[in-house]
Design a protein around this motif. Sequence first.
Motif, PDB file in Angstrom:
ATOM      1  N   LEU A   1       0.843  -1.191   0.000  1.00 40.94           N
ATOM      2  CA  LEU A   1       0.000   0.000   0.000  1.00 40.94           C
ATOM      3  C   LEU A   1       0.878   1.241   0.000  1.00 40.94           C
ATOM      4  N   VAL A   2       0.509   2.210  -0.822  1.00 44.17           N
ATOM      5  CA  VAL A   2       1.266   3.451  -0.932  1.00 44.17           C
ATOM      6  C   VAL A   2       0.501   4.608  -0.296  1.00 44.17           C
ATOM      7  N   GLY A   3      -0.791   4.654  -0.441  1.00 47.72           N
ATOM      8  CA  GLY A   3      -1.605   5.732   0.108  1.00 47.72           C
ATOM      9  C   GLY A   3      -2.785   6.018  -0.802  1.00 47.72           C
ATOM     10  N   ILE A   4      -3.525   7.070  -0.484  1.00 49.22           N
ATOM     11  CA  ILE A   4      -4.679   7.461  -1.280  1.00 49.22           C
ATOM     12  C   ILE A   4      -4.184   8.109  -2.577  1.00 49.22           C
ATOM     13  N   ASP A   5      -4.651   7.640  -3.719  1.00 41.79           N
ATOM     14  CA  ASP A   5      -4.296   8.212  -5.010  1.00 41.79           C
ATOM     15  C   ASP A   5      -5.251   9.356  -5.362  1.00 41.79           C
ATOM     16  N   HIS A   6      -6.556   9.084  -5.285  1.00 43.05           N
ATOM     17  CA  HIS A   6      -7.533  10.119  -5.581  1.00 43.05           C
ATOM     18  C   HIS A   6      -8.878   9.769  -4.963  1.00 43.05           C
ATOM     19  N   VAL A   7      -9.720  10.770  -4.875  1.00 39.46           N
ATOM     20  CA  VAL A   7     -11.106  10.604  -4.462  1.00 39.46           C
ATOM     21  C   VAL A   7     -11.939  11.328  -5.510  1.00 39.46           C
ATOM     22  N   VAL A   8     -13.132  10.819  -5.799  1.00 41.18           N
ATOM     23  CA  VAL A   8     -14.002  11.405  -6.821  1.00 41.18           C
ATOM     24  C   VAL A   8     -15.221  12.010  -6.144  1.00 41.18           C
ATOM     25  N   PHE A   9     -15.464  13.305  -6.435  1.00 39.32           N
ATOM     26  CA  PHE A   9     -16.654  13.990  -5.946  1.00 39.32           C
ATOM     27  C   PHE A   9     -17.565  14.298  -7.123  1.00 39.32           C
ATOM     28  N   LEU A  10     -18.842  14.022  -6.957  1.00 40.06           N
ATOM     29  CA  LEU A  10     -19.836  14.341  -7.970  1.00 40.06           C
ATOM     30  C   LEU A  10     -20.316  15.770  -7.737  1.00 40.06           C
ATOM     31  N   VAL A  11     -20.308  16.566  -8.788  1.00 37.76           N
ATOM     32  CA  VAL A  11     -20.707  17.966  -8.712  1.00 37.76           C
ATOM     33  C   VAL A  11     -21.682  18.248  -9.859  1.00 37.76           C
ATOM     34  N   ASP A  12     -22.310  19.424  -9.831  1.00 40.80           N
ATOM     35  CA  ASP A  12     -23.203  19.781 -10.936  1.00 40.80           C
ATOM     36  C   ASP A  12     -22.827  21.108 -11.587  1.00 40.80           C
ATOM     37  N   ASP A  13     -21.651  21.620 -11.273  1.00 42.44           N
ATOM     38  CA  ASP A  13     -21.132  22.841 -11.888  1.00 42.44           C
ATOM     39  C   ASP A  13     -19.609  22.748 -11.840  1.00 42.44           C
ATOM     40  N   LEU A  14     -19.031  22.253 -12.923  1.00 44.04           N
ATOM     41  CA  LEU A  14     -17.603  21.959 -12.939  1.00 44.04           C
ATOM     42  C   LEU A  14     -16.736  23.208 -12.768  1.00 44.04           C
ATOM     43  N   ALA A  15     -17.098  24.287 -13.409  1.00 41.38           N
ATOM     44  CA  ALA A  15     -16.309  25.522 -13.285  1.00 41.38           C
ATOM     45  C   ALA A  15     -16.329  26.031 -11.840  1.00 41.38           C
ATOM     46  N   LYS A  16     -17.502  26.020 -11.227  1.00 40.79           N
ATOM     47  CA  LYS A  16     -17.620  26.461  -9.834  1.00 40.79           C
ATOM     48  C   LYS A  16     -16.816  25.547  -8.913  1.00 40.79           C
ATOM     49  N   ALA A  17     -16.891  24.248  -9.152  1.00 46.48           N
ATOM     50  CA  ALA A  17     -16.173  23.285  -8.314  1.00 46.48           C
ATOM     51  C   ALA A  17     -14.669  23.486  -8.428  1.00 46.48           C
ATOM     52  N   THR A  18     -14.187  23.659  -9.640  1.00 46.22           N
ATOM     53  CA  THR A  18     -12.758  23.849  -9.854  1.00 46.22           C
ATOM     54  C   THR A  18     -12.285  25.119  -9.152  1.00 46.22           C
ATOM     55  N   ARG A  19     -13.061  26.199  -9.268  1.00 44.54           N
ATOM     56  CA  ARG A  19     -12.721  27.454  -8.576  1.00 44.54           C
ATOM     57  C   ARG A  19     -12.735  27.273  -7.062  1.00 44.54           C
ATOM     58  N   TRP A  20     -13.759  26.595  -6.532  1.00 46.77           N
ATOM     59  CA  TRP A  20     -13.886  26.434  -5.087  1.00 46.77           C
ATOM     60  C   TRP A  20     -12.685  25.694  -4.516  1.00 46.77           C
ATOM     61  N   TYR A  21     -12.312  24.598  -5.139  1.00 48.38           N
ATOM     62  CA  TYR A  21     -11.186  23.813  -4.642  1.00 48.38           C
ATOM     63  C   TYR A  21      -9.864  24.561  -4.792  1.00 48.38           C
ATOM     64  N   ALA A  22      -9.751  25.414  -5.794  1.00 46.83           N
ATOM     65  CA  ALA A  22      -8.545  26.245  -5.934  1.00 46.83           C
ATOM     66  C   ALA A  22      -8.540  27.370  -4.902  1.00 46.83           C
ATOM     67  N   ASP A  23      -9.648  28.090  -4.792  1.00 45.13           N
ATOM     68  CA  ASP A  23      -9.704  29.264  -3.918  1.00 45.13           C
ATOM     69  C   ASP A  23      -9.714  28.911  -2.433  1.00 45.13           C
ATOM     70  N   VAL A  24     -10.474  27.909  -2.044  1.00 46.65           N
ATOM     71  CA  VAL A  24     -10.626  27.568  -0.631  1.00 46.65           C
ATOM     72  C   VAL A  24      -9.493  26.675  -0.142  1.00 46.65           C
ATOM     73  N   LEU A  25      -9.114  25.668  -0.931  1.00 49.73           N
ATOM     74  CA  LEU A  25      -8.092  24.720  -0.484  1.00 49.73           C
ATOM     75  C   LEU A  25      -6.726  24.930  -1.131  1.00 49.73           C
ATOM     76  N   GLY A  26      -6.659  25.737  -2.174  1.00 49.49           N
ATOM     77  CA  GLY A  26      -5.377  25.948  -2.842  1.00 49.49           C
ATOM     78  C   GLY A  26      -4.982  24.820  -3.775  1.00 49.49           C
ATOM     79  N   CYS A  27      -5.943  24.011  -4.203  1.00 50.44           N
ATOM     80  CA  CYS A  27      -5.648  22.920  -5.135  1.00 50.44           C
ATOM     81  C   CYS A  27      -5.188  23.486  -6.474  1.00 50.44           C
ATOM     82  N   GLN A  28      -4.303  22.751  -7.110  1.00 45.88           N
ATOM     83  CA  GLN A  28      -3.751  23.136  -8.411  1.00 45.88           C
ATOM     84  C   GLN A  28      -4.355  22.263  -9.505  1.00 45.88           C
ATOM     85  N   PRO A  29      -4.462  22.794 -10.743  1.00 50.71           N
ATOM     86  CA  PRO A  29      -5.032  21.982 -11.831  1.00 50.71           C
ATOM     87  C   PRO A  29      -4.270  20.674 -12.028  1.00 50.71           C
TER      88      PRO A  29
END
Length: 149
Positions: free
Chosen positions: A10-38
């Motif tokens: 076992l190496v660790g968690i690779d990814h988790v999948v979240f279901l959303v209904d507004d991809l642009a909003k979701a991408t912005r939220w995860y970048a702005d709130v958590l600092g996630c990178q593309p």
Amino acid sequence: MTDTRPPFSLVGIDHVVFLVDDLAKATRWYADVLGCQPGYSYPTLGMEQVWCGAALIVLWDITHPGAASAIPPVKGGRNVDHVCIALSPFDEGAMRAHLAAHDVRIEREALHGGARGMGNSFYVLDPWGNKLELKGPAVYPDGRDWPKN
């Protein structure tokens, strides 16, 4: 005697999948709130991935035709309680202010155990109802942070 150990490590968690209904909003939220990178992009599926440290969060837009197989059979049904995201040390007041600036309500604060030990956690919901535990590194009863000594 048969060896019943798995043929992998076992190496660790690779990814988790979240279901959303507004991809642009979701991408912005995860970048702005958590600092996630593309990360990786799959436009034919209606999917964007964002880096969360060494792991990925996959945002899959269920309004996109390419997400037909991802739509849950029961509207609003869940099968995951939350995802814990390990963070660097943080100032709790600064964390509260940052989340408030993005209109993110803190559902709960706690000192909980995790893979890195007992640490301070903030529980929040993303705009799609996915619960995230934002967890700092281990802290000790004498107040020192880990790995600082």
